[in-house]
Structure formats: C-alpha cells, structure tokens
Design an enzyme around this catalytic site. Structure first.
Site, PDB file in Angstrom:
ATOM      1  N   PHE A  39      55.417  75.627 -43.740  1.00 41.20           N
ATOM      2  CA  PHE A  39      55.204  76.975 -44.262  1.00 41.20           C
ATOM      3  C   PHE A  39      54.141  76.946 -45.361  1.00 41.20           C
ATOM      4  CE2 PHE A  39      56.349  80.322 -47.398  1.00 41.20           C
ATOM      5  CZ  PHE A  39      55.971  81.408 -46.621  1.00 41.20           C
ATOM      6  N   GLN A  40      53.178  77.827 -45.275  1.00 42.54           N
ATOM      7  CA  GLN A  40      52.051  77.915 -46.213  1.00 42.54           C
ATOM      8  C   GLN A  40      51.290  76.603 -46.321  1.00 42.54           C
ATOM      9  OE1 GLN A  40      53.341  79.900 -49.873  1.00 42.54           O
ATOM     10  NE2 GLN A  40      52.879  81.852 -48.904  1.00 42.54           N
ATOM     11  N   MET A  60      22.087  99.091 -49.628  1.00 41.41           N
ATOM     12  CA  MET A  60      21.097  98.108 -49.198  1.00 41.41           C
ATOM     13  C   MET A  60      21.102  97.973 -47.677  1.00 41.41           C
ATOM     14  SD  MET A  60      18.707  96.382 -50.545  1.00 41.41           S
ATOM     15  CE  MET A  60      18.801  95.633 -52.175  1.00 41.41           C
ATOM     16  N   GLU A  68      43.546  85.874 -55.037  1.00 43.63           N
ATOM     17  CA  GLU A  68      42.959  84.598 -55.462  1.00 43.63           C
ATOM     18  C   GLU A  68      41.435  84.638 -55.506  1.00 43.63           C
ATOM     19  OE1 GLU A  68      45.419  84.915 -53.308  1.00 43.63           O
ATOM     20  OE2 GLU A  68      47.065  83.586 -53.901  1.00 43.63           O
ATOM     21  N   LYS A 111      53.594  69.301 -53.634  1.00 42.74           N
ATOM     22  CA  LYS A 111      54.672  69.693 -54.531  1.00 42.74           C
ATOM     23  C   LYS A 111      55.498  68.491 -54.995  1.00 42.74           C
ATOM     24  CE  LYS A 111      58.026  73.425 -55.056  1.00 42.74           C
ATOM     25  NZ  LYS A 111      58.798  74.483 -54.382  1.00 42.74           N
TER      26      LYS A 111
END
Lengths: 587, 194
Positions: free
Chosen positions: A115-116, A484, A53, A165
């Site tokens: 969940f999630q 760097m 993502e 949802k």
C-alpha cells in the site's frame, strides 16, 4: 564527534537541525509517521503543512531561492513522492537546492506492491541530482549529510532521501555533519587561469562586448553579484540577463540593457546578435535565449563561465570555456585584468553604446492605455510603480504572458528577489513559491504576479497561506484565457483557439473569502491604482483579480526558429506567417 | 572583422586538437567509467544515455574492487565529436561516477570481447566448423555428437567475422559479453584499482 544512539526518525530531525534548517514544507502520511512524531516533539524546526506535495516543493524552492539556503521537504511514500516529481524537475532545471525526505514502505515489503508503495528512487532518478534509498539506520545520518552536500555544492539542485518506515523505527548510530564522508563530490570552483587571462586580453581589445549573465551568478552568491557589478562598472560594458539571472546586476544600473531572449528587449537581443565578444557568466545558452542556433551571434568570440562542465559547448561552441564557480572566476578575472592595467578599447565601446542607444529609441515596451479596459502591461507597470520603493520586496510569478510582462516591466535591483519557473515553465509554481518566500521573510512584501489559469493549478495552497497567516499578495492578471497558448495559436495555428480558454472560472473574490482571505476585483483602468493600494494595505493573504484585455499578445518576440535580429515588435508588425514551418515544430 | 586575438571557432582544449567541432561525422568511442558499486548506479548511467538520446553499442559492468566498492563500466558509444564530449561531461556529473576515461582518445587501448557460439551439425559441416574454430583459436567448451559450443575471445570485429563464418555451418545461438578495454602501456593509477 560524539556518537549517539537514536531512532532513524530522530536522526532525520537531528540532522536537519544540525544543518541549520528552520522550516520544513511537508505533508504527513503512513510511511513518515515516525518522523512526524519527532517533528511534533521539538520546537527548533517549523513545519508548514501544505495542501499538495507539489506545493511543498515549490514553496521550498521559493524559500531556497530567496535565502540561498537549501529548501527542505518532507513527504510520504507513493503518492506523496510522485506528487513532488514536478517540483523536483523544476528545481533540477533551475538549479535550486532542495533536500526532499520521503517515507517508504518497510524494507521487507519493498517490491511487493505494498500500500502506497512506489519506486521513488527509480521515478526520481532523472529529476534529482542524486538520490538515496537508505536501508540501514546506521547509514541514515551520513546519507542525509551527503544529500545536503550534493544539493549545495557544484551546480545546486534537488536531492531525495527515501527512508523505509522500519529504518525510521530502528535505532542506530548518529554521526554529525563533519564526520560524514562527502569528500568525493567536489566540483572544481577555480577556473583555468590561462583561459581567464585570455578572457582578460579579449576584454582589452573588444569593440562590441556584452555580458550575458544568468542564474548561475545568483546561485554563486552575493559575492559573485558584487564582483559582476564591479566588473561591469569598471569595464563600462553593457549587460543583459536571462530570466533566471534578473537582479544579479541591478535593473537601475546604468549599463543594464534589460532581459534578453524570446521575449527580451530589442536592444538586448540586437546587442547579442551584433557583439564581437560575448561573456556568458553563469547562463547556459537555453533555446529561449539563442533562437536559431546557426544564426546565434554569428560574429562573436564567446566566453562561457559555468560550474557545470556539461553546459560548455552543449549548444553553442565556446572559444573561451571557463569551468568554475562564478565568484571565484570573476575574482581572478578582475585581478588579472587589473594587473594588466584595466584597459578597454574605450572609444570603440563608446561607439557601441551609441549603436545600442539607437536601438533603444525603438522603445520596444511602449504601449498605450486607452479607455477603461485594462491592458496587462499597464497593470504590471502600475504594480511596479507602487511597490518599487518598498525596502523589502520579493516577486514570484507563475508561467505565461504575465511572467514575461513582469520580467519586462518590473525591475529587480538585487539578487534573490525574483522567483520564477524558467527552465521547466511550471504553471502553478508562483503561489506556493510565494508562501515559501514569505515563510523565510515574514516582514517582507511578497507578491505573486499570476495568470488566472496558472494560479488555479495550485490554488489549494490558499489554505496554507491562511493557516500560517502569510500576507502573500496574489496579483492575478485575469484574461480568461491561457494567454501564451492563445498567442501561439494566433501566430501559428490559424487563430484556431483549441482549448485555450475556460468557461467556468471561479469568482476570485468569493474564492478568497471562502478560504478566509481577502479578495479584490478590478475591471476598470481607472481603479487599478486603488486596487493595488488596497491589496498592499491588507495584512493577510489577498487576491487581486485584475480583469485585463483578453487578446493582448506579448511582444517583443523572437518567433521560434528565427535569429535575434528578426524580432516581432508589436501588433503593428506583420505577424502573418511570422513563424515558418521549421519554426513551428519548436516550442 | 573582429580585432580579437582569438580565432573564431578555435578550441582551447589543445593546440593539436584539429577536430572541427561543427562537422557531423560519427565516431565510435570506448569509455571506461569507475563508479561506486552501489544500488542504482547502472540505472543512472543507462538512464542518462536513454534520456538524452545517446547510443549504446555495448556495455559491460562488473565489480573490480570489492573492498573499495568500485565497479568498472565499459561503454562503447557512437556520436559526433560534440556529442561524445557532451556524453563524457554528462557522465562526469553523475555523483557516484569517479572517473570517465575515453580510451579512444587517451592513447592506445586493448579491446576484447568474449562470445559463446552454439553450432549444430553433422558430417562435413561439423568438421569444417571445428577447422575454422581452430583457425580463430576458439575453445571448444561443450560438445555433443551433433553440436559444439565454441568460446572466442578477441576484438568485436573478430567475433563478427567468426559469426559470419559459422552462420552457414549451423550457428544456432550466440552470446556476447560486450567490450571490455584497458589502456596499453604504463598503468594510469586512477583507471586501475582506485
């Protein structure tokens, strides 16, 4: 406006279509399945399946910055949303318009550690311009329209719409973008005409003026860039730019001084230090630009044009603050200045240019390529030479030394051609960003100038590039170091190179081949041109692994905690104890 | 020397704005915010203060317009003049924030705070507590044979003073609402019921 009944999931797709969205970057999961089902059943919006993502948000950033349109991301709840946090923060720091749609667990499960489940609006509150948790399907369409409005108006930035949802499944009334209530978020675009007039007066009498331009010019749009070019050419004043603003004024324009700041050009920084009138157009006095604030351009009157009132007087006190959109303000400024006779103190400005040309003679970017070990500057210089005449070239970068060298040695002659992570400095930005740019410009030449360490941070996106046959060129300057970090350890941590190299780098040619892409390796200066040509000739994703000098440092450099006129110019300069204790705490 | 007509370090805010933006004296300001009464709006405001390292001395919030979904947040904060300016600019950027008013600089304002004090004691101290409460125009809102709950309304300093007096007289518990404030004089339409 006709009102229609439809499910929340369908509303999402319909709203995106109504906003003219043609590409969405995303990754499916349980809490966004209804939306993915709607995406499946239509052809107007292309969905690009990323591999992580974070990559989706950076790809959307590349898309947004190269087109001027908002980038759209679709992710699931929980880890889908948390993985996008770095991208959102990056977009917030660099003012990139992103609309992120995230799925959420059903409303009746929110707060139950489902969940999630993650508190997505809570987590993303500080890294978005605004976010919405939509709990009723009837509110969904207006929330999405408002999200686009907020992302694109004022100082652009990322927004997030979190959709449970059950809201996606339920039916509600869809309203079109025109019917949505977006009126109350309306940042001021016209500048205060009195201050604009005062600035026009200052332009007439300034003896050592400079334009200091930033990403705000590009965000304001092509009109702003045109007006800036007009103003610079008509006044004959020198112009420098931040990393974010490269391309607003063309690098081949005659008044161009090059980039300023920590790794900016000597002449640009000295001109900033010694000027008597500084006209900041859409930049924000970032600490990479100012160096030591107390000693920043001590003798100048400063004008600051910015659409964000909180940028004014945040770091540097400004005598002429103008809150407004760059294009609107420059238009007024040109009008006022011309109506007053379009005067400047030409003899004084001529003397100023003579001084600047003296500084230029230092030739702060000069280097010598001796022997077969490739110097990174040489590799970039050759890349520039072999691609600068391409009619449709876009450059992305990762973060680190290679980024600064690209900014120094590559010339952007147009806006929206340069995609880099400036404010947040996100390693792993460049590769997914190049994917987003190529999606928006399928026939263009898109090159990601990378370091091997940054590139590995989002290397999984190679799968995306191959799946969608995106011919992105990954130009990796491989010094087998975090260059760097290594440079700073050399300069201020007694050359103790704590964890700034990796001993288990992949074979990038085999890595490319494992994904079904092409890999090229170059380790001799004599082969650089051929390697680049082979990379350019290949019609598909390609990695050029360019093995370069491992201990090269990036110069010029303003050591942290020092003012602009205390630049380190190169290896010959005395770099021992260049950074004092007070400067060492800065980053 | 610069030949420009603008004085270095001057400000275009107002010719009468004599504050030196480089001085580092700390000031106390009372800010009134009119915000959309929506989920998370308070978190946005508080998160801005904590995330950017600003101070909150007191904070009150309640809905003021049910049909218009507006709430009023009163924040008392401290900072140098430049920090105060930055706080106001940052608050102004928050999308559901409609207005930011600095009641400390926009004319004169009335500030009030309400506090409840539980004072426990018997005999002389109990009598003394009641006598002092009377002087402070405190209301007795609850009473038992050996305790009072006083309600005091006034400026924050009045409540501080009352608390100091009650401490040796058996002050056991104290609850304060934080400051609410309104500009004096003719009502500014925007700051009222928007």
């Amino acid at each position: 406006m006709k009102q229609e009944q439809m499910t929340g999931a369908k509303m999402v797709v319909k709203a995106l279509q109504d906003h003219g969205v043609d590409v969405v970057f995303g990754y499916p999961g349980g809490a966004v399945l209804p939306i993915y089902d709607e995406v499946f059943q239509q052809n107007r919006i292309r969905h690009v399946l990323v591999r992580h993502e974070q990559g989706a948000v950076h790809a959307a950033e590349g898309y947004a910055r190269s087109t001027g349109r908002p980038g759209v991301v679709l992710v699931t709840s929980g880890p889908g949303a948390t993985n996008s946090v770095t991208g959102l923060t990056d977009a917030l720091m660099d003012s990139v318009p992103i609309v992120l749609i995230s799925g959420q667990v059903p409303t009746f499960m929110i707060g139950n550690d489902a969940f999630q489940e993650a508190d997505t609006v809570g987590i993303t509150r500080p890294c978005t311009k605004h976010n919405w948790l939509v709990k009723e399907t009837d509110r969904l369409a207006s929330a999405i329209h408002e999200a686009f409005h907020v992302a694109m108006n004022g100082r652009p930035g990322p927004v997030l719409v979190d959709i449970p949802k059950d809201v996606q499944f339920a039916s509600g009334t869809y309203i079109g973008p025109d019917a949505a209530q977006t009126g109350h978020y309306a940042p001021k675009v016209k500048g205060d005409i009195e201050v604009v007039t005062a600035l026009a007066e200052a332009i007439e009498t300034a003896r050592r003026p400079i334009f200091y331009t930033g990403g705000g010019v590009i965000n304001s749009g092509d009109a702003a860039c045109k007006l800036l070019r007009q103003l610079v050419d008509k006044t004959g004043f020198p112009v420098t730019s931040t990393l974010m603003g490269l391309g607003a004024y063309p690098a081949n324009g005659k008044n161009w001084l090059g980039m300023l700041g920590m790794h900016g050009l000597y002449e640009a920084n000295l001109a900033m230090h010694d000027c008597d009138l500084m006209i900041n157009v859409g930049a924000r006095f970032d600490d990479r630009i100012t160096g030591r604030v107390q000693d920043f351009s001590p003798g100048s009157v400063k004008a600051h044009i910015d659409i964000d009132p909180s940028s004014i007087n945040k770091v540097i006190h400004t005598e002429l603050p103008i809150i407004g959109d760059v294009a609107h303000v420059l238009e007024d400024l040109l009008k006022v200045w011309k109506s007053r006779g379009a005067k400047t103190d030409a003899p004084a400005v001529k003397e100023w240019w003579e001084q600047i040309n003296e500084w230029r003679k230092i030739d702060c970017l000069k280097f010598e390529q001796i022997g077969s070990t490739i110097r990174p500057q040489y590799a970039i210089q050759r890349l520039e030479a072999l691609t600068k005449d391409h009619p449709d070239r876009y450059i992305c970068t990762e973060v680190g030394q290679h980024q600064m060298w690209a900014a120094q040695y590559m010339g952007m002659n147009d806006p929206k051609r340069w995609m880099t992570s400036g404010g947040l400095g996100t390693m792993g930005y460049g590769f997914p960003s190049s994917i987003g740019v190529q999606m928006a410009h399928p026939d263009a030449l898109v090159i990601n100038v990378a370091g091997e360490a940054s590139w590995l941070m989002n290397m999984q996106e190679m799968g995306t590039a191959v799946q969608y046959r995106l011919p992105v060129k990954q130009f990796i300057l491989n010094n087998e170091r975090l260059g760097m970090v290594r440079q700073w350890q050399e300069l201020l941590h007694g050359e103790r190179y704590s964890h700034s190299w990796s001993e288990a780098l992949p074979d990038f040619v085999k890595l490319a081949e494992a994904f079904g892409a092409k890999g090229i390796k170059v380790d001799d200066a004599a082969d650089v041109d051929d390697g680049i040509k082979e990379m350019l000739a290949h019609d598909g994703p390609v990695i050029l692994d360019c093995l370069v000098e491992r201990h090269e440092n990036c110069f010029p450099m303003i050591p942290s905690g020092e003012p602009h006129n205390k630049m380190l110019l190169g290896e010959a300069a005395d770099t021992d104890n260049a950074i004092k204790e007070a400067g060492a705490v800065l980053v | 020397m610069s030949p420009l007509n603008i004085k270095k370090g001057s400000s275009s805010h107002s010719a009468y704005d004599l504050r030196d933006y480089h001085e580092q004296g700390t000031e106390r300001h009372t800010l009134a915010l009119i915000v959309d009464n929506e989920a998370g709006v308070l978190a946005r405001v508080i998160g801005l203060f904590s995330g950017r390292g600003y101070n909150i001395e007191s904070l009150t919030v309640a809905e003021i317009d049910h049909t218009g979904h507006r709430s009023r947040i009163t924040v008392v904060t401290t900072g140098t003049p430049s920090v105060i300016e930055q706080i106001k600019a940052q608050l102004g950027r928050v999308v559901p924030v409609h207005d930011v008013h600095d009641l400390t600089t926009e004319g004169v304002a009335v500030e009030r705070e309400l506090a409840l004090f539980r004072v426990v004691g018997k005999g002389d101290v109990r009598v003394e507590a009641l006598r002092l409460a009377d002087i402070f125009r405190a209301q007795v809102v609850d009473s038992t044979l050996d305790s009072f709950v006083f309600e005091v309304t006034g400026t924050s300093s009045k409540i501080d003073a009352f608390a100091e007096l009650m401490r040796p007289l058996g002050l056991e518990e104290l609850a304060r609402t934080g400051v609410v404030a309104l500009a004096r004089g003719e009502i500014d339409a925007e700051i009222g019921m928007a």
